[in-house]
Design an enzyme around this catalytic site. Structure first.
Site, PDB file in Angstrom:
ATOM      1  N   TYR A 258      19.049 -91.950  32.856  1.00  0.00           N
ATOM      2  CA  TYR A 258      20.284 -91.251  33.204  1.00  0.00           C
ATOM      3  C   TYR A 258      21.427 -91.693  32.294  1.00  0.00           C
ATOM      4  O   TYR A 258      22.175 -90.861  31.769  1.00  0.00           O
ATOM      5  CB  TYR A 258      20.625 -91.538  34.663  1.00  0.00           C
ATOM      6  CG  TYR A 258      21.905 -90.905  35.149  1.00  0.00           C
ATOM      7  CD1 TYR A 258      21.961 -89.547  35.455  1.00  0.00           C
ATOM      8  CD2 TYR A 258      23.060 -91.669  35.342  1.00  0.00           C
ATOM      9  CE1 TYR A 258      23.131 -88.965  35.917  1.00  0.00           C
ATOM     10  CE2 TYR A 258      24.229 -91.091  35.810  1.00  0.00           C
ATOM     11  CZ  TYR A 258      24.263 -89.738  36.089  1.00  0.00           C
ATOM     12  OH  TYR A 258      25.434 -89.163  36.544  1.00  0.00           O
TER      13      TYR A 258
ATOM     14  N   ASN B  53      29.240 -79.583  34.595  1.00  0.00           N
ATOM     15  CA  ASN B  53      29.096 -80.642  35.590  1.00  0.00           C
ATOM     16  C   ASN B  53      27.656 -80.842  36.061  1.00  0.00           C
ATOM     17  O   ASN B  53      27.292 -81.946  36.475  1.00  0.00           O
ATOM     18  CB  ASN B  53      29.976 -80.325  36.796  1.00  0.00           C
ATOM     19  CG  ASN B  53      29.595 -81.129  38.020  1.00  0.00           C
ATOM     20  OD1 ASN B  53      29.903 -82.315  38.122  1.00  0.00           O
ATOM     21  ND2 ASN B  53      28.903 -80.503  38.964  1.00  0.00           N
TER      22      ASN B  53
ATOM     23  N   VAL C 104      30.826 -92.298  43.133  1.00  0.00           N
ATOM     24  CA  VAL C 104      31.447 -91.539  44.215  1.00  0.00           C
ATOM     25  C   VAL C 104      30.399 -91.378  45.314  1.00  0.00           C
ATOM     26  O   VAL C 104      29.239 -91.066  45.020  1.00  0.00           O
ATOM     27  CB  VAL C 104      31.914 -90.154  43.725  1.00  0.00           C
ATOM     28  CG1 VAL C 104      32.569 -89.375  44.856  1.00  0.00           C
ATOM     29  CG2 VAL C 104      32.874 -90.307  42.549  1.00  0.00           C
TER      30      VAL C 104
ATOM     31  N   LYS D 115      23.730 -89.419  29.708  1.00  0.00           N
ATOM     32  CA  LYS D 115      25.184 -89.313  29.830  1.00  0.00           C
ATOM     33  C   LYS D 115      25.894 -89.822  28.581  1.00  0.00           C
ATOM     34  O   LYS D 115      26.991 -89.359  28.242  1.00  0.00           O
ATOM     35  CB  LYS D 115      25.656 -90.060  31.077  1.00  0.00           C
ATOM     36  CG  LYS D 115      25.260 -89.353  32.377  1.00  0.00           C
ATOM     37  CD  LYS D 115      25.799 -87.940  32.440  1.00  0.00           C
ATOM     38  CE  LYS D 115      25.561 -87.259  33.778  1.00  0.00           C
ATOM     39  NZ  LYS D 115      26.141 -85.910  33.841  1.00  0.00           N
TER      40      LYS D 115
ATOM     41  N   ASP E 188      25.085 -72.250  39.766  1.00  0.00           N
ATOM     42  CA  ASP E 188      24.194 -73.275  40.300  1.00  0.00           C
ATOM     43  C   ASP E 188      22.817 -72.666  40.538  1.00  0.00           C
ATOM     44  O   ASP E 188      22.691 -71.450  40.733  1.00  0.00           O
ATOM     45  CB  ASP E 188      24.747 -73.832  41.622  1.00  0.00           C
ATOM     46  CG  ASP E 188      24.308 -75.258  41.894  1.00  0.00           C
ATOM     47  OD1 ASP E 188      23.083 -75.505  41.973  1.00  0.00           O
ATOM     48  OD2 ASP E 188      25.174 -76.127  42.036  1.00  0.00           O
TER      49      ASP E 188
ATOM     50  N   ASP F 189      20.740 -71.499  35.789  1.00  0.00           N
ATOM     51  CA  ASP F 189      19.889 -72.616  35.385  1.00  0.00           C
ATOM     52  C   ASP F 189      20.388 -73.060  34.027  1.00  0.00           C
ATOM     53  O   ASP F 189      20.174 -72.377  33.014  1.00  0.00           O
ATOM     54  CB  ASP F 189      18.429 -72.171  35.304  1.00  0.00           C
ATOM     55  CG  ASP F 189      17.481 -73.294  34.897  1.00  0.00           C
ATOM     56  OD1 ASP F 189      17.961 -74.323  34.384  1.00  0.00           O
ATOM     57  OD2 ASP F 189      16.267 -73.134  35.080  1.00  0.00           O
ATOM     58  N   VAL F 190      21.067 -74.197  33.962  1.00  0.00           N
ATOM     59  CA  VAL F 190      21.772 -74.595  32.746  1.00  0.00           C
ATOM     60  C   VAL F 190      20.843 -74.885  31.575  1.00  0.00           C
ATOM     61  O   VAL F 190      21.286 -74.922  30.418  1.00  0.00           O
ATOM     62  CB  VAL F 190      22.682 -75.811  32.999  1.00  0.00           C
ATOM     63  CG1 VAL F 190      23.779 -75.469  33.994  1.00  0.00           C
ATOM     64  CG2 VAL F 190      21.890 -77.037  33.446  1.00  0.00           C
TER      65      VAL F 190
ATOM     66  N   THR G 121      28.979 -89.269  47.031  1.00  0.00           N
ATOM     67  CA  THR G 121      28.366 -87.971  47.273  1.00  0.00           C
ATOM     68  C   THR G 121      26.908 -88.216  47.647  1.00  0.00           C
ATOM     69  O   THR G 121      26.439 -89.360  47.685  1.00  0.00           O
ATOM     70  CB  THR G 121      28.428 -87.108  46.012  1.00  0.00           C
ATOM     71  OG1 THR G 121      27.752 -87.816  44.951  1.00  0.00           O
ATOM     72  CG2 THR G 121      29.871 -86.835  45.593  1.00  0.00           C
TER      73      THR G 121
END
Length: 267
Positions: A161, A92, A196, A165, A39, A65-66, A198
């Site tokens: 977004y 993720n 969800v 996805k 992360d 850092d993806v 979150t």
């Protein structure tokens, strides 16, 4: 070994500092895997890893850092060295910026493309290089990408977004085909989580009110529940358990698939 027993396997979970990623790391560890949390949030990631270690799990943290190749190389190398291999990669990490198409902000969309699409593509790339024959891990394995119900159900206010996805879905299927044809021994699947509560999910509901699409955040959530046959929001454990399934031998003949974990909303 039981189908869901991941004892002896090693997993790298991106965006694992909080939210869905932290839940996925916990579930993989509970199934017996040694887990590396990757992360950009160094403090939160370290705290999550420490919390899971207190429960007896083998969990470490690495800055990741993806959207950067070099960061992936470092994280994968650290995982193989510290935990003894790499069998599972969970892509993720993701970001969400709400907004109407008429008010689209170029930089916000660019950031989502960088993290949500490029980040997953690089994750698959480095998973393949590590897991395929001749790689530093070399034993094959499983990649699980996290898409979204937004890739299957049109929802206002999140066009950018949703597009990213949907891109995760396509990346998953092409990667699964390449892995199979080239004999990499890596299964590649994705999940489509529903809403969800979150931090990201709660903020999304608030954004819907601010954009004038719903009279309140509560009304937005209520409509999502109304569209969900199972009649509730998702929970972190719902998503995490699906990831464990796809990473496990119970899904040994499953690749190139997208698993909805949305209570039926996207059917």
């Amino acid at each position: 070994m039981a189908p869901y027993d991941l004892t002896g396997r090693t997993a790298l979970v991106t965006g694992g500092a909080q939210g869905l990623g932290a839940g996925m790391a916990e579930a993989l560890a509970r199934a017996g895997a040694a887990v590396m949390i990757g992360d950009v949030q160094k403090e939160a990631g370290g705290e999550t890893a420490e919390s899971l270690r207190e429960s007896g799990a083998t969990v470490e943290f690495v800055p990741l850092d993806v959207a950067e190749d070099a960061s992936w190389e470092s994280a994968v190398g650290r995982t193989v060295t510290a935990l003894g291999g790499l069998d599972i990669v969970v892509n993720n990490a993701g970001v969400l910026a709400s907004g109407l198409i008429a008010d689209l902000e170029r930089q916000a969309v660019r950031e989502m493309l960088e993290v949500n699409v490029l980040g997953v593509a690089l994750g698959i790339k480095h998973a393949f290089r590590a897991m395929r024959p001749g790689g530093p891990a070399g034993g094959g394995g499983a990649v699980v990408n996290v898409s979204s119900v937004a890739a299957t159900v049109p929802f206002p206010g999140i066009a950018g977004y949703a597009a990213t996805k949907a891109g995760v879905d396509r990346l998953t299927r092409v990667a699964a085909l390449e892995s199979g044809k080239l004999g990499y021994g890596v299964r590649v699947n994705c999940v489509y989580p529903g809403l969800v509560p979150t931090a990201m999910g709660i903020q999304l509901a608030r954004d819907m009110e601010e954009l004038g699409l719903w009279p309140s955040a509560e009304a937005a959530v209520g409509d999502v529940i109304g569209l969900t046959p199972l009649g509730r929001l998702g929970e972190v454990t719902d998503m995490a358990d699906a990831v464990v399934f796809l990473a496990s031998d119970a899904a040994r003949f499953v690749t190139g698939a997208g698993l909805p974990v949305d209570g039926g909303m996207g059917m």
